[in-house]
Design an enzyme around this catalytic site. Structure first.
Site, PDB file in Angstrom:
ATOM      1  N   LYS A  33       5.067 -13.135  -1.650  1.00 48.23           N
ATOM      2  CA  LYS A  33       5.214 -12.314  -0.436  1.00 48.23           C
ATOM      3  C   LYS A  33       3.847 -11.775  -0.008  1.00 48.23           C
ATOM      4  O   LYS A  33       2.894 -11.779  -0.805  1.00 48.23           O
ATOM      5  CB  LYS A  33       6.187 -11.163  -0.711  1.00 48.23           C
ATOM      6  CG  LYS A  33       5.749 -10.206  -1.824  1.00 48.23           C
ATOM      7  CD  LYS A  33       6.888  -9.267  -2.227  1.00 48.23           C
ATOM      8  CE  LYS A  33       6.438  -8.330  -3.338  1.00 48.23           C
ATOM      9  NZ  LYS A  33       7.564  -7.504  -3.841  1.00 48.23           N
ATOM     10  N   TYR A 242     -21.941   9.147   8.318  1.00 41.96           N
ATOM     11  CA  TYR A 242     -21.122  10.041   9.149  1.00 41.96           C
ATOM     12  C   TYR A 242     -20.917  11.388   8.471  1.00 41.96           C
ATOM     13  O   TYR A 242     -20.702  11.467   7.257  1.00 41.96           O
ATOM     14  CB  TYR A 242     -19.745   9.429   9.379  1.00 41.96           C
ATOM     15  CG  TYR A 242     -19.689   8.364  10.446  1.00 41.96           C
ATOM     16  CD1 TYR A 242     -20.110   8.625  11.750  1.00 41.96           C
ATOM     17  CD2 TYR A 242     -19.199   7.103  10.148  1.00 41.96           C
ATOM     18  CE1 TYR A 242     -20.039   7.644  12.724  1.00 41.96           C
ATOM     19  CE2 TYR A 242     -19.121   6.115  11.123  1.00 41.96           C
ATOM     20  CZ  TYR A 242     -19.546   6.397  12.417  1.00 41.96           C
ATOM     21  OH  TYR A 242     -19.470   5.433  13.373  1.00 41.96           O
TER      22      TYR A 242
HETATM   23  C1  LIG Z   1       7.491  -7.600  -5.245  1.00 43.84           C
HETATM   24  C2  LIG Z   1       8.670  -7.923  -6.076  1.00 43.84           C
HETATM   25  C3  LIG Z   1       8.532  -8.641  -7.278  1.00 43.84           C
HETATM   26  C4  LIG Z   1       7.190  -8.921  -7.901  1.00 43.84           C
HETATM   27  O1  LIG Z   1       6.752  -7.719  -8.508  1.00 43.84           O
HETATM   28  P1  LIG Z   1       5.391  -7.598  -9.335  1.00 43.84           P
HETATM   29  O2  LIG Z   1       5.398  -6.196  -9.830  1.00 43.84           O
HETATM   30  O3  LIG Z   1       4.299  -7.823  -8.329  1.00 43.84           O
HETATM   31  O4  LIG Z   1       5.403  -8.619 -10.393  1.00 43.84           O
HETATM   32  C5  LIG Z   1       9.687  -9.027  -7.936  1.00 43.84           C
HETATM   33  N1  LIG Z   1      10.912  -8.702  -7.457  1.00 43.84           N
HETATM   34  C6  LIG Z   1      11.075  -7.981  -6.327  1.00 43.84           C
HETATM   35  C7  LIG Z   1      12.453  -7.642  -5.866  1.00 43.84           C
HETATM   36  C8  LIG Z   1       9.971  -7.552  -5.597  1.00 43.84           C
HETATM   37  O5  LIG Z   1      10.133  -6.833  -4.494  1.00 43.84           O
END
Ligand SMILES: *Cc1c(COP(=O)(O)O)cnc(C)c1O
Length: 345
Positions: A33, A242
Site C-alpha cells: 500500500k 528563517y
Molecule cells: C498496513 C497493514 C499491514 C502491514 O503492517 P506493517 O506493520 O507495515 O507490517 C498489515 N495489515 C493491515 C490490515 C494493514 O493495514
C-alpha cells in the site's frame, strides 16, 4: 544535479521478505500500500514476485492499477478497505480480492459481483476496520457458504511484544475462527515477531520489508544523500535561516543543502537531526525550510559535495525518533523530487 539522491535497494527488500518468510511455516504476503511505503510498488512487487511472493495487499482499490500492470493477471491482489461503492468496476476488471469489513460491504459485494473472490476482516478489538464479532457471529455461516479466500484481523499493539492486547486479540480471533475451513491471517510485521501462535496461514508484512522497526534485524533499504548547493563562512554572532533561529557561537562554516519539508524532511527536525559526511556528524542548524537545510560543517576537514541524511550512521528509525514519529511516516513522506536510483532485482 541539485536534487537529493534516494537510493533504493530492492535486493534488501527481497532479503527482508525472505527473512520474515523464514520465521514462519506459513505463507507470506507483501503489503505494498501507499506505493510500497514510498519505495515504489511496481518495482517492489516485481522483485518480490520473482522471489516467490504470490499475494499482495493494498489499502484502496485504486492502488491496484499500477500493481496489476506490473504483476500481470496471476498474483492475488487484496484490498484492506474492502468493497466500497464505486470500487466494483475496478474489483471486477483487475480481479481484486476485497477484504469485506461490514455488512454493507458484504451486501454490496454479493449483489454486484456474485461469485467474485473476497475475504473478510473481523475486528478483534482495534476498532478500526472489520466486522464486529456479533456481526460475524450472525453472518459467518452465510459468508462461509460463499467461499471466502481469507479471514483476517489486525493487531493494535504488535510492536510492543509484552502488551496484553496481543494475547487478548489472539484469543478473540481464535474464538471467532477456530474450526473454519478457510485460510486465516492475523500478523503484520510485528505479529510475525510475536511467535508462531500468531502466524496462522498467511502473514502480511509491510514495514519489515522496507527496513523499518519493529523488525530490528532488517536489512536497510534506502539511503538518502543531499547535495551541497553552497558553503559560506559565518562569523560569531551571525544568524542562520528563517526566524534567526540559530546563532553562531564561534566562527562557523555552514553548508546549504538541497532538500526540505517539501521533500518529506519534516520541520520537526529543525535543530535536531544530523547529516553525515562519512562517519562525521554535522548538525542541522536553524529551521528546515521548503527546499533547503543549513548544516554546520565547521568540524569537517574538507568541504563535502553531499551529506547523508539516511544511511548507516543515521538509520530510518533513528531519524524518525528525532522527528517524533515512526519509520513508516518518514518513508511514506519521501518526496517526489528526489533522483531515485533503484537497483537490484
Ligand atoms: C498496513 C497493514 C499491514 C502491514 O503492517 P506493517 O506493520 O507495515 O507490517 C498489515 N495489515 C493491515 C490490515 C494493514 O493495514
Amino acid at each position: 544535479m541539485s536534487t537529493g539522491r534516494l537510493t533504493i535497494d530492492l535486493d534488501a527488500v527481497v532479503a527482508n521478505w525472505r527473512a520474515l518468510d523464514g520465521m514462519t511455516n506459513c505463507k507470506t504476503a507483501a503489503v505494498v500500500k501507499a506505493d510500497a511505503y514510498g519505495i515504489g510498488a511496481q518495482n517492489v512487487s516485481k522483485a518480490l514476485f520473482k522471489a516467490g511472493a504470490r499475494k499482495f495487499f493494498v489499502a484502496v482499490a485504486e492502488e491496484a492499477v499500477p500493481l496489476r500492470e506490473a504483476l500481470g493477471p496471476g498474483p492475488e491482489i487484496s484490498v484492506f478497505s474492502g468493497h466500497m461503492r464505486g470500487d466494483t468496476d475496478l474489483i471486477r476488471e483487475l480481479n481484486l480480492t476485497p477484504m469485506l469489513n461490514s455488512v454493507e460491504q458484504m451486501t454490496q459485494h454479493f449483489e454486484t459481483l456474485p461469485g467474485h473472490p473476497f475475504g473478510v476482516q473481523i475486528d478483534t478489538g482495534m476498532n478500526r476496520l472489520g466486522m464486529e464479532p456479533q456481526e460475524w457471529g450472525a453472518l459467518a455461516e452465510l459468508i462461509l457458504s460463499q467461499g471466502p479466500k481469507l479471514v483476517m484481523s489486525h493487531l493494535a499493539c504488535a510492536d510492543e511484544p509484552d502488551h496484553p492486547m496481543n494475547p487478548h486479540q489472539l484469543d478473540v480471533f481464535k474464538q471467532l475462527t477456530d474450526g473454519i475451513n478457510v485460510p486465516r491471517s492475523l500478523a503484520a510485521t510485528g505479529g510475525i515477531l510475536l511467535g508462531p501462535e500468531y502466524h496462522f496461514d498467511l502473514t502480511r508484512p509491510g514495514i519489515g520489508l522496507y527496513g523499518g522497526m519493529p523488525f530490528d534485524q532488517a536489512t536497510p533499504v534506502i539511503e538518502l544523500e543531499l547535495p551541497v548547493v553552497q558553503i559560506r563562512d559565518v562569523a560569531e554572532g551571525e544568524v542562520v535561516g528563517y526566524g534567526n533561529s540559530w546563532q553562531a557561537e564561534r566562527p562557523s562554516r555552514v553548508a546549504t543543502v538541497s532538500g526540505g519539508y517539501a521533500d518529506g524532511i519534516t520541520r520537526y527536525l529543525s535543530d535536531k537531526a544530523k547529516l553525515y559526511h562519512g562517519n562525521i556528524p554535522c548538525p542541522l542548524i536553524g529551521r528546515v525550510s521548503m527546499d533547503l537545510l543549513t548544516i554546520d560543517i565547521t568540524d569537517l576537514p574538507e568541504d563535502p559535495e553531499r551529506l547523508t541524511l539516511i544511511g548507516p550512521q543515521q538509520t530510518l528509525d533513528a531519524l524518525a525518533t528525532k522527528a517524533g514519529t515512526i519509520g513508516y511516516e518518514i518513508l511514506t513522506q519521501l518526496g517526489a523530487r528526489y533522483n531515485r536510483r533503484t537497483y537490484g532485482k
